[in-house]
Scaffold this active site. Structure first.
Site, mmCIF file in Angstrom:
data_model
loop_
_atom_site.group_PDB
_atom_site.id
_atom_site.type_symbol
_atom_site.label_atom_id
_atom_site.label_comp_id
_atom_site.label_asym_id
_atom_site.label_seq_id
_atom_site.Cartn_x
_atom_site.Cartn_y
_atom_site.Cartn_z
ATOM 1 C CB VAL A 316 4.602 -8.925 -4.962
ATOM 2 C CG1 VAL A 316 5.065 -8.276 -3.657
ATOM 3 C CG2 VAL A 316 5.201 -10.325 -5.083
ATOM 4 N N PRO A 317 1.403 -7.462 -4.070
ATOM 5 C CG PRO A 317 -0.275 -7.778 -2.456
ATOM 6 C CD PRO A 317 0.946 -8.439 -3.054
ATOM 7 C CB CYS A 318 3.845 -2.793 -4.162
ATOM 8 S SG CYS A 318 3.861 -2.714 -5.962
ATOM 9 C CG HIS A 319 -2.080 -2.959 -6.017
ATOM 10 N ND1 HIS A 319 -1.463 -4.139 -6.390
ATOM 11 C CD2 HIS A 319 -3.325 -3.311 -5.591
ATOM 12 C CE1 HIS A 319 -2.307 -5.145 -6.215
ATOM 13 N NE2 HIS A 319 -3.438 -4.671 -5.732
ATOM 14 N NE ARG A 320 -4.064 -6.553 -2.650
ATOM 15 C CZ ARG A 320 -4.019 -7.874 -2.698
ATOM 16 N NH1 ARG A 320 -3.453 -8.547 -1.702
ATOM 17 N NH2 ARG A 320 -4.518 -8.525 -3.736
#
Length: 357
Positions: A316-320
């Site tokens: 779940v790409p919260c780094h984006r």
């Protein structure tokens, strides 16, 4: 959108200060030398009139510039540092060894130099990383059905209490309290950014979090509540699947994850996480854009909180999600990991990899 581009003055100031927050996301092309560099390059700084800032390696090469041999902008920064790569290789050869500063001296290395290099690249010292690696070995022994004493010995701890305390600091509970009749199974998986704890059942991934994440004990406790205390050690086919997908992700082959996810949160939090899953690999959003995409433009702070509560790192790409000005903002796994993840995704996007999600 890849990022909100800062103005020239901001980027030139970042170059002068060797600001790592733009590393892997902005490059400086120097007309007087014909080379392009990371903004963190240690070389003498060029004059303003000779600088052009571009967002990708491909754009720099297309503009006719050659990569700098000092900062190696076409390679992940840590891998380009011979001191770091040598010690990482040594650590993998002896994962259960109790490394200390005398070992570094025997290798002809200055401990303070090693400390600074690892802090810069990984947000932790080499000795902290080595201790974490030993705990991984102990965790693996437990997941394979070994006793706590076996795990303690494998991890290189002289006393059972020291092993239990170290384990509890990471997970939030000692190893002897894990269920013998589990509904969910915990084991670690590897990545170039450090080991992660994966909690799975036979069909879904419930948690994927870096071992040094400060919120991990609270997340684990929350998951224990869901499982009614029945989290045990072990590995399922889902654990193997996410390991394989992480391997593919970090080699730049694909940003697509097919592992089925179990989302544990409020309805709003899960809506935010589902919106994160829609952001293509190699792209970014700001918190305000994410709120607008959800149809709740006034809920920027709530979106940021939900983003920070994500317990499925990378997948779940919260780094984006970046700040409104395109800068890196808080990331539970550490800003250095956020930077590396964006860099990884940029790299294979530039190479034309089309199997991204």
């Amino acid at each position: 959108m890849l990022m909100i581009r800062p103005d020239f003055d901001t980027l030139y100031e970042a170059l002068l200060n060797r600001d790592a927050s733009y590393d892997g996301r902005m490059f400086v092309c120097v007309a007087s030398t014909g080379i392009f560099c990371r903004l963190t390059c240690p070389a003498r700084k060029p004059k303003r009139e000779n600088c052009t800032f571009l967002e990708t390696v491909a754009a720099c090469i297309d503009a006719g510039f050659r990569p700098c041999k000092r900062c190696c902008p076409t390679a992940p920064e840590a891998g380009a540092d011979p001191l770091v790569s040598t010690l990482i290789e040594a650590l993998e050869k002896r994962p259960g060894y109790r490394w200390g500063e005398p070992d570094l001296v025997r290798l002809g290395l200055d401990p303070s130099t090693v400390r600074r290099a690892f802090k810069r690249h990984y947000g932790m010292t080499f000795l902290e990383m080595a201790r974490q690696r030993r705990l991984q070995e102990g965790f693996s022994t437990l997941a394979e059905g070994g006793k706590v004493i076996d795990a303690q010995i494998t991890a290189g701890f002289e006393s059972s209490s020291a092993f239990r305390d170290a384990f509890s600091r990471i997970i939030g509970q000692p190893p002897g309290t894990f269920s013998q009749n589990p509904l969910l199974f915990a084991d670690w998986v590897s990545s170039p950014l450090g080991p992660l704890i994966a909690v799975t059942d036979n069909t879904h991934l419930h948690l994927l979090e870096f071992l040094d994440r400060k919120a991990l004990p609270a997340e684990f406790k929350k998951l224990q509540g869901f499982a009614k205390g029945r989290i045990g050690f072990g590995r399922t086919s889902v654990t193997d699947q996410i390991q394989q997908e992480l391997n593919v992700f970090f080699t730049g082959e694909s940003g697509r994850f097919e592992t089925r996810l179990a989302l544990h949160g409020t309805a709003f939090t899960k809506d935010v996480w589902r919106e994160l899953l829609k952001i293509p690999a190699g792209s970014t959003r700001s918190y305000s854009e994410l709120a607008k995409d959800l149809g709740k433009p006034e809920a920027v702070r709530a979106v940021a909180r939900a983003n920070g509560a994500n317990q499925l790192a990378i997948v779940v790409p919260c780094h984006r999600v970046l700040g409104a000005d395109g800068s890196l903002t808080g990331y539970g796994g550490g800003l250095w990991r956020k930077q590396r993840l964006i860099e990884v995704e940029r790299t294979y996007l530039e190479l034309g990899t089309n199997s991204v999600s």
